[in-house]
Write a protein that holds these residues in place. Structure first.
Motif, PDB file in Angstrom:
ATOM      1  N   VAL A 107       0.838  -1.200   0.000  1.00 13.26           N
ATOM      2  CA  VAL A 107       0.000   0.000   0.000  1.00 13.26           C
ATOM      3  C   VAL A 107       0.872   1.249   0.000  1.00 13.26           C
ATOM      4  O   VAL A 107       0.627   2.202  -0.755  1.00 13.26           O
ATOM      5  CB  VAL A 107      -0.949   0.009   1.221  1.00 13.26           C
ATOM      6  CG1 VAL A 107      -1.738   1.308   1.260  1.00 13.26           C
ATOM      7  CG2 VAL A 107      -1.903  -1.178   1.156  1.00 13.26           C
ATOM      8  N   ALA A 144       2.505   1.573  -3.452  1.00  7.50           N
ATOM      9  CA  ALA A 144       1.567   2.066  -4.468  1.00  7.50           C
ATOM     10  C   ALA A 144       1.321   3.560  -4.311  1.00  7.50           C
ATOM     11  O   ALA A 144       1.275   4.310  -5.295  1.00  7.50           O
ATOM     12  CB  ALA A 144       0.249   1.299  -4.378  1.00  7.50           C
ATOM     13  N   ALA A 145       1.176   4.010  -3.061  1.00  5.18           N
ATOM     14  CA  ALA A 145       0.945   5.431  -2.806  1.00  5.18           C
ATOM     15  C   ALA A 145       2.147   6.261  -3.237  1.00  5.18           C
ATOM     16  O   ALA A 145       2.004   7.340  -3.824  1.00  5.18           O
ATOM     17  CB  ALA A 145       0.646   5.645  -1.322  1.00  5.18           C
TER      18      ALA A 145
END
Length: 251
Positions: free
Chosen positions: A2, A5-6
């Motif tokens: 996560v 991806a951010a």
């Protein structure tokens, strides 16, 4: 994954706008992932060194970098960034968080005035291209001040650097974007070293942030010359403004 991806998405935006993005990264890490602010500052600023290396190379190939000016401001800025990082490490969270948010909001305001209101009285004396000794004096002063801001607030100070390039050195918009990334490179290196020496750097978080940022910035930089100038102008203002507002609201 996560966090990766951010950071991949944020890296693409940073490469496109030419902003170091450390301030927005700090907001994302502290508000979105509950990372302590000192750790977020050190990790994000250190990661900026590698992000801007990737973005600078891409911008250089696109012809967006003024090497002499970028290296001069960057080297002086590195000294200021190391000193600023040591100062920041001694500040309490209650002081450091609003200070970082204020720096982001001020940078957004200044860049907004410069690119949307170029006839403002505060800018009318700035349109000249310094040479010789004046060039090195101004490059040194602007580099040191921008580096100090970057290290003290844990941000890349991209908007302040962009303002310096636009106002003091009269650099065209596209080359302002690319040259800013070159200037941030040594500033981020020495600022990150300052936070590392104070123990505010998380290795695993650093790797996650780094991989996403470097990949995104390389491809984002290729879109700069394809975008309308109005989109670049809006993005240059919106990126630091959004980070500052979110950081203040989340306190």
């Amino acid at each position: 994954m996560v966090i990766f991806a951010a950071m991949l998405l944020l890296g693409a935006v940073i490469g496109f706008v030419g902003a170091g993005g450390a301030g927005v990264m700090i907001t994302l890490l502290t508000v979105g992932f509950n990372v302590p602010i000192h750790t977020a500052l050190g990790t994000s600023l250190a990661a900026m060194a590698f992000t801007t290396l990737s973005g600078s190379y891409s911008h250089f190939r696109e012809g967006n970098v003024l090497r002499r000016l970028g290296l001069a401001m960057g080297l002086f800025g590195a000294v200021g960034a190391f000193c600023g990082a040591l100062i920041s490490s001694s500040l309490h969270t209650e002081v450091l968080t609003p200070l970082t948010a204020a720096a982001l909001l001020l940078s957004a305001l200044l860049i907004h005035l410069r690119i949307f209101h170029p006839q403002s009285p505060i800018f009318r004396q700035g349109f000249f291209t310094p040479k010789g000794g004046r060039f090195w004096l101004l490059a040194g002063l602007t580099g040191m001040v921008n580096g100090l801001i970057s290290g003290a607030c844990g941000i890349g100070a991209a908007s302040f650097i962009q303002l310096s390039l636009l106002l003091v050195f009269n650099v065209p918009l596209y080359q302002t974007v690319g040259t800013t990334m070159l200037i941030i490179l040594p500033i981020a290196l020495m600022g990150g070293a300052g936070f590392l020496s104070a123990g505010h750097l998380e290795p695993l978080l650093f790797v996650q942030v780094l991989l996403g940022q470097v990949t995104g910035a390389f491809f984002g930089a290729k879109l700069t010359r394809l975008a309308p100038q109005i989109l670049l102008k809006v993005a240059m203002v919106a990126l630091p403004a959004a980070g500052g507002i979110i950081l203040l609201m989340a306190r």
